[in-house]
Design a protein around this motif. Structure first.
Motif, PDB file in Angstrom:
ATOM      1  N   GLY A  14     -11.496  -3.571  14.990  1.00 60.97           N
ATOM      2  CA  GLY A  14     -10.287  -3.572  15.810  1.00 60.97           C
ATOM      3  C   GLY A  14      -9.027  -3.688  14.974  1.00 60.97           C
ATOM      4  N   ALA A  15      -9.057  -4.533  13.956  1.00 55.35           N
ATOM      5  CA  ALA A  15      -7.892  -4.694  13.086  1.00 55.35           C
ATOM      6  C   ALA A  15      -7.610  -3.413  12.309  1.00 55.35           C
ATOM      7  CB  ALA A  15      -8.115  -5.857  12.126  1.00 55.35           C
ATOM      8  N   LEU A  16      -8.663  -2.764  11.808  1.00 52.54           N
ATOM      9  CA  LEU A  16      -8.473  -1.498  11.096  1.00 52.54           C
ATOM     10  C   LEU A  16      -7.930  -0.423  12.029  1.00 52.54           C
ATOM     11  CD1 LEU A  16     -11.634  -1.403   8.808  1.00 52.54           C
ATOM     12  CD2 LEU A  16      -9.249  -1.684   8.104  1.00 52.54           C
ATOM     13  N   ALA A  17      -8.420  -0.374  13.260  1.00 50.66           N
ATOM     14  CA  ALA A  17      -7.936   0.611  14.225  1.00 50.66           C
ATOM     15  C   ALA A  17      -6.465   0.368  14.549  1.00 50.66           C
ATOM     16  CB  ALA A  17      -8.773   0.568  15.502  1.00 50.66           C
ATOM     17  N   ARG A  18      -6.074  -0.887  14.673  1.00 48.48           N
ATOM     18  CA  ARG A  18      -4.670  -1.189  14.978  1.00 48.48           C
ATOM     19  C   ARG A  18      -3.768  -0.860  13.801  1.00 48.48           C
ATOM     20  NH1 ARG A  18      -3.886  -6.669  18.341  1.00 48.48           N
ATOM     21  NH2 ARG A  18      -1.751  -5.955  18.241  1.00 48.48           N
ATOM     22  N   MET A  19      -4.277  -1.007  12.567  1.00 48.95           N
ATOM     23  CA  MET A  19      -3.482  -0.668  11.389  1.00 48.95           C
ATOM     24  C   MET A  19      -3.319   0.849  11.258  1.00 48.95           C
ATOM     25  SD  MET A  19      -4.449  -3.419   8.389  1.00 48.95           S
ATOM     26  CE  MET A  19      -5.830  -2.494   7.857  1.00 48.95           C
ATOM     27  N   VAL A  20      -4.352   1.602  11.629  1.00 47.80           N
ATOM     28  CA  VAL A  20      -4.322   3.061  11.500  1.00 47.80           C
ATOM     29  C   VAL A  20      -3.447   3.687  12.575  1.00 47.80           C
ATOM     30  CG1 VAL A  20      -5.745   5.139  11.694  1.00 47.80           C
ATOM     31  CG2 VAL A  20      -6.554   3.211  10.352  1.00 47.80           C
ATOM     32  N   MET A  21      -3.527   3.196  13.794  1.00 51.50           N
ATOM     33  CA  MET A  21      -2.786   3.787  14.910  1.00 51.50           C
ATOM     34  C   MET A  21      -1.358   3.243  14.924  1.00 51.50           C
ATOM     35  SD  MET A  21      -3.743   4.127  18.885  1.00 51.50           S
ATOM     36  CE  MET A  21      -4.859   5.449  18.522  1.00 51.50           C
ATOM     37  N   PRO A  22      -0.370   4.137  14.852  1.00 53.54           N
ATOM     38  CA  PRO A  22       1.017   3.674  14.850  1.00 53.54           C
ATOM     39  C   PRO A  22       1.447   3.179  16.227  1.00 53.54           C
ATOM     40  CG  PRO A  22       0.936   6.056  14.918  1.00 53.54           C
ATOM     41  CD  PRO A  22      -0.482   5.576  14.780  1.00 53.54           C
ATOM     42  N   GLY A  23       2.512   2.424  16.230  1.00 51.83           N
ATOM     43  CA  GLY A  23       3.072   1.946  17.494  1.00 51.83           C
ATOM     44  C   GLY A  23       2.658   0.517  17.800  1.00 51.83           C
ATOM     45  N   ARG A  24       3.177   0.035  18.889  1.00 49.27           N
ATOM     46  CA  ARG A  24       2.923  -1.342  19.326  1.00 49.27           C
ATOM     47  C   ARG A  24       1.579  -1.407  20.032  1.00 49.27           C
ATOM     48  NH1 ARG A  24       5.001  -6.254  20.694  1.00 49.27           N
ATOM     49  NH2 ARG A  24       4.985  -6.782  22.898  1.00 49.27           N
ATOM     50  N   ALA A  25       0.742  -2.330  19.572  1.00 53.65           N
ATOM     51  CA  ALA A  25      -0.585  -2.494  20.149  1.00 53.65           C
ATOM     52  C   ALA A  25      -0.590  -3.666  21.123  1.00 53.65           C
ATOM     53  CB  ALA A  25      -1.607  -2.723  19.053  1.00 53.65           C
ATOM     54  N   PRO A  26      -1.399  -3.567  22.175  1.00 50.37           N
ATOM     55  CA  PRO A  26      -1.442  -4.645  23.164  1.00 50.37           C
ATOM     56  C   PRO A  26      -2.208  -5.855  22.642  1.00 50.37           C
ATOM     57  CG  PRO A  26      -3.041  -2.970  23.720  1.00 50.37           C
ATOM     58  CD  PRO A  26      -2.258  -2.459  22.545  1.00 50.37           C
ATOM     59  N   GLY A  27      -1.800  -7.040  23.073  1.00 49.25           N
ATOM     60  CA  GLY A  27      -2.565  -8.250  22.843  1.00 49.25           C
ATOM     61  C   GLY A  27      -2.519  -8.796  21.436  1.00 49.25           C
ATOM     62  N   GLY A  28      -3.303  -9.853  21.249  1.00 52.54           N
ATOM     63  CA  GLY A  28      -3.378 -10.522  19.974  1.00 52.54           C
ATOM     64  C   GLY A  28      -4.770 -10.441  19.389  1.00 52.54           C
ATOM     65  N   LEU A  29      -5.208 -11.545  18.805  1.00 51.09           N
ATOM     66  CA  LEU A  29      -6.492 -11.603  18.113  1.00 51.09           C
ATOM     67  C   LEU A  29      -7.667 -11.360  19.051  1.00 51.09           C
ATOM     68  CD1 LEU A  29      -7.911 -12.194  15.423  1.00 51.09           C
ATOM     69  CD2 LEU A  29      -7.961 -14.588  16.094  1.00 51.09           C
ATOM     70  N   VAL A  30      -7.638 -11.943  20.223  1.00 52.50           N
ATOM     71  CA  VAL A  30      -8.748 -11.787  21.173  1.00 52.50           C
ATOM     72  C   VAL A  30      -8.848 -10.341  21.647  1.00 52.50           C
ATOM     73  CG1 VAL A  30      -9.638 -12.490  23.425  1.00 52.50           C
ATOM     74  CG2 VAL A  30      -8.664 -14.189  21.895  1.00 52.50           C
ATOM     75  N   VAL A  31      -7.713  -9.742  21.980  1.00 55.58           N
ATOM     76  CA  VAL A  31      -7.712  -8.349  22.443  1.00 55.58           C
ATOM     77  C   VAL A  31      -8.153  -7.428  21.318  1.00 55.58           C
ATOM     78  CG1 VAL A  31      -6.268  -6.482  23.336  1.00 55.58           C
ATOM     79  CG2 VAL A  31      -5.988  -8.794  24.210  1.00 55.58           C
ATOM     80  N   THR A  32      -7.716  -7.698  20.084  1.00 55.12           N
ATOM     81  CA  THR A  32      -8.149  -6.907  18.931  1.00 55.12           C
ATOM     82  C   THR A  32      -9.656  -6.974  18.768  1.00 55.12           C
ATOM     83  OG1 THR A  32      -6.061  -7.283  17.783  1.00 55.12           O
ATOM     84  CG2 THR A  32      -7.929  -6.632  16.437  1.00 55.12           C
ATOM     85  N   THR A  33     -10.219  -8.166  18.919  1.00 55.33           N
ATOM     86  CA  THR A  33     -11.667  -8.335  18.790  1.00 55.33           C
ATOM     87  C   THR A  33     -12.397  -7.586  19.891  1.00 55.33           C
ATOM     88  OG1 THR A  33     -11.303 -10.513  17.802  1.00 55.33           O
ATOM     89  CG2 THR A  33     -13.514 -10.040  18.599  1.00 55.33           C
ATOM     90  N   VAL A  34     -11.907  -7.681  21.113  1.00 56.82           N
ATOM     91  CA  VAL A  34     -12.544  -6.987  22.237  1.00 56.82           C
ATOM     92  C   VAL A  34     -12.467  -5.473  22.040  1.00 56.82           C
ATOM     93  CG1 VAL A  34     -12.369  -6.525  24.710  1.00 56.82           C
ATOM     94  CG2 VAL A  34     -12.217  -8.858  23.870  1.00 56.82           C
ATOM     95  N   ILE A  35     -11.298  -4.970  21.606  1.00 58.62           N
ATOM     96  CA  ILE A  35     -11.154  -3.542  21.337  1.00 58.62           C
ATOM     97  C   ILE A  35     -12.131  -3.116  20.249  1.00 58.62           C
ATOM     98  CG2 ILE A  35      -9.600  -1.810  20.310  1.00 58.62           C
ATOM     99  CD1 ILE A  35      -7.313  -3.198  21.839  1.00 58.62           C
ATOM    100  N   GLY A  36     -12.270  -3.909  19.221  1.00 51.69           N
ATOM    101  CA  GLY A  36     -13.197  -3.589  18.134  1.00 51.69           C
ATOM    102  C   GLY A  36     -14.645  -3.591  18.572  1.00 51.69           C
ATOM    103  N   ILE A  37     -15.041  -4.575  19.365  1.00 51.36           N
ATOM    104  CA  ILE A  37     -16.426  -4.664  19.837  1.00 51.36           C
ATOM    105  C   ILE A  37     -16.734  -3.492  20.770  1.00 51.36           C
ATOM    106  CG2 ILE A  37     -18.046  -6.000  21.233  1.00 51.36           C
ATOM    107  CD1 ILE A  37     -16.660  -8.525  20.112  1.00 51.36           C
TER     108      ILE A  37
END
Length: 81
Positions: A14-37
């Motif tokens: 999730g963190a790698l996906a948020r770094m690759v995709m430009p723009g403002r991403a929703p949520g914080g650490l929990v949302v990043t983890t859920v997006i990654g899973i």
């Protein structure tokens, strides 16, 4: 892999996906983890359907598939917003 391993794997994907995709991403650490899973699950399913083999364990191929799945999921979230 155990549940804790999948959560850690999801956090990385999730963190790698948020770094690759430009723009403002929703949520914080929990949302990043859920997006990654969820991205790992989506990417693993698509990869299996395309004949790339099943995702078993942690390696660079699995990480790449998970990040691609997380990018697809993140794109879908942004389109729905």
């Amino acid at each position: 892999m155990g549940v804790l391993s999948w959560v850690l794997f999801g956090l990385i994907a999730g963190a790698l996906a948020r770094m690759v995709m430009p723009g403002r991403a929703p949520g914080g650490l929990v949302v990043t983890t859920v997006i990654g899973i969820l991205g790992a699950v989506i990417g693993g399913w698509i990869g299996t359907q395309l004949g790339w083999g099943s995702v078993q364990g942690f390696d660079l191929r699995s990480l790449g598939i998970a990040v691609l799945g997380a990018l697809a999921f993140l794109t879908a979230i942004r389109l729905l917003r």
